[in-house]
Motif scaffolding. Structure first.
Motif, short mmCIF file in Angstrom:
data_model
loop_
_atom_site.label_atom_id
_atom_site.label_comp_id
_atom_site.label_asym_id
_atom_site.label_seq_id
_atom_site.Cartn_x
_atom_site.Cartn_y
_atom_site.Cartn_z
N GLY A 195 143.44 91.69 4.92
CA GLY A 195 143.33 90.73 3.83
C GLY A 195 144.56 89.91 3.59
N GLY A 196 145.63 90.11 4.37
CA GLY A 196 146.87 89.38 4.13
C GLY A 196 146.73 87.90 4.44
N HIS A 237 144.65 87.28 -2.36
CA HIS A 237 144.38 87.06 -3.78
C HIS A 237 142.88 86.79 -3.91
N PRO A 238 142.21 87.42 -4.87
CA PRO A 238 140.74 87.26 -4.94
C PRO A 238 140.30 85.83 -5.18
N ASP A 239 141.18 84.99 -5.74
CA ASP A 239 140.79 83.61 -6.03
C ASP A 239 141.45 82.60 -5.09
N VAL A 240 142.10 83.09 -4.04
CA VAL A 240 142.62 82.21 -2.99
C VAL A 240 141.81 82.52 -1.74
N PHE A 248 144.61 79.98 2.92
CA PHE A 248 145.71 80.61 3.63
C PHE A 248 145.90 79.97 5.02
N ALA A 249 144.80 79.72 5.69
CA ALA A 249 144.88 79.16 7.04
C ALA A 249 145.46 77.75 7.02
N LEU A 250 145.01 76.91 6.08
CA LEU A 250 145.54 75.56 5.99
C LEU A 250 146.99 75.55 5.52
N ALA A 251 147.36 76.50 4.65
CA ALA A 251 148.76 76.59 4.22
C ALA A 251 149.65 76.93 5.40
N GLY A 252 149.21 77.87 6.24
CA GLY A 252 149.98 78.19 7.44
C GLY A 252 150.07 77.02 8.39
N LEU A 291 156.45 73.13 -1.00
CA LEU A 291 155.73 72.65 -2.19
C LEU A 291 154.25 72.45 -1.89
N VAL A 292 153.96 71.84 -0.74
CA VAL A 292 152.56 71.62 -0.36
C VAL A 292 151.86 72.95 -0.08
N VAL A 293 152.57 73.88 0.55
CA VAL A 293 151.98 75.20 0.81
C VAL A 293 151.57 75.86 -0.49
N ARG A 294 152.43 75.80 -1.50
CA ARG A 294 152.08 76.39 -2.80
C ARG A 294 150.88 75.69 -3.43
N PHE A 295 150.82 74.39 -3.25
CA PHE A 295 149.67 73.65 -3.76
C PHE A 295 148.39 74.12 -3.08
N LEU A 296 148.44 74.29 -1.76
CA LEU A 296 147.25 74.72 -1.03
C LEU A 296 146.83 76.13 -1.40
N LEU A 297 147.75 76.93 -1.90
CA LEU A 297 147.43 78.31 -2.28
C LEU A 297 147.07 78.45 -3.76
N THR A 298 146.82 77.33 -4.42
CA THR A 298 146.39 77.39 -5.82
C THR A 298 145.05 78.13 -5.92
N PRO A 299 144.95 79.13 -6.79
CA PRO A 299 143.65 79.81 -6.95
C PRO A 299 142.55 78.81 -7.25
N SER A 300 141.44 78.91 -6.54
CA SER A 300 140.41 77.88 -6.62
C SER A 300 139.30 78.24 -7.59
N ARG A 301 139.50 79.25 -8.41
CA ARG A 301 138.48 79.61 -9.40
C ARG A 301 139.15 79.84 -10.75
#
Length: 240
Positions: free
Chosen positions: A37-38, A110-113, A118-122, A230-240
């Motif tokens: 799950g990482g 994270h249950p809401d990420v 994660f893949a797009l952030a990487g 900064l963009v990586v953190r944006f992409l990891l914003t919980p989506s729910r």
């Protein structure tokens, strides 16, 4: 990896094509090091499926200084993979990887990420930070200007585009689960691989021009890293 020395040493001429295979083997050896799950695991597996299942980029084209187009593409591809592997090794040793990788590598799911985030952030960290440095590394290895690697840069970009396509196909929720109002729709549509690649090429050219001014080049690298983070953190914003 010391903060004052961010560029790879040149490899011997007989090692260039083999370097890509070596990097893939190292990635395969690392694929079970993280829990399923990482966040880092999600990107790592998508990346490995793409590079491990594709032939070396740059099989065609004409001659380049220091070798064939295939060798040049192998050099750039290997240097790019080495940047990623360096971040993994630094994190595993308890060090501080580049800022753009820090939100991703230690994360548990994270249950809401969602996995696609994660893949797009990487992918963004790899393109926005690693790719520019890999171009400089490859130029040093081959003794050439960035312009001589432009074709190889585009070929490596094709591999990254394939990775993005695979991420969307494998990890994006289906239409029955994703509506136009879903925040994930906006997160994913706001990011552009093409823009990230263009920025990486500009950064690589600037870093190459600044190679005689290491302190200034390092400042630019840190700024590039911070922007990518900064963009990586944006992409990891919980989506729910």
């Amino acid at each position: 990896m010391a903060q004052t020395e961010q560029f790879m040493e040149p490899a011997g001429p007989g090692t260039r094509v083999a370097e890509t295979d070596t990097a893939i083997q190292r990635m395969r050896a690392l694929r079970h090091r993280w829990p399923p799950g990482g966040g880092g695991t999600v990107f790592h597996r998508a990346y490995l499926r793409t590079v491990g299942g594709s032939p070396t980029i740059g099989g065609g084209g004409g001659a380049h200084r220091g070798g064939t187009a295939q060798e040049a593409a192998s050099t750039l591809e290997a240097r790019l993979a080495e940047r990623y592997l360096s971040a993994l090794s630094t994190a595993a040793a308890g060090g501080r990887p580049p800022e753009c990788w820090r939100p991703l590598l230690p994360y548990r799911r994270h249950p809401d990420v969602r996995p696609v985030q994660f893949a797009l952030a990487g992918l963004h960290a790899h393109v926005a930070h690693d790719l520019a440095l890999a171009v400089v590394d490859a130029c040093r290895t081959r003794g050439c200007e960035p312009a001589a690697l432009e074709g190889e840069f585009e070929r490596v970009g094709d591999l990254l585009a394939l990775l993005e396509e695979r991420i969307h196909d494998d990890l994006m929720p289906g239409a029955e689960l994703l509506t136009i109002a879903d925040p994930l729709t906006h997160l994913v549509s706001a990011w552009s691989l093409e823009r990230a690649r263009e920025a990486a090429w500009s950064a690589a050219r600037m870093l190459w021009r600044l190679r005689g001014l290491p302190a200034v080049a390092e400042e630019l690298r840190q700024q590039t890293d911070a922007g990518a983070g900064l963009v990586v953190r944006f992409l990891l914003t919980p989506s729910r």
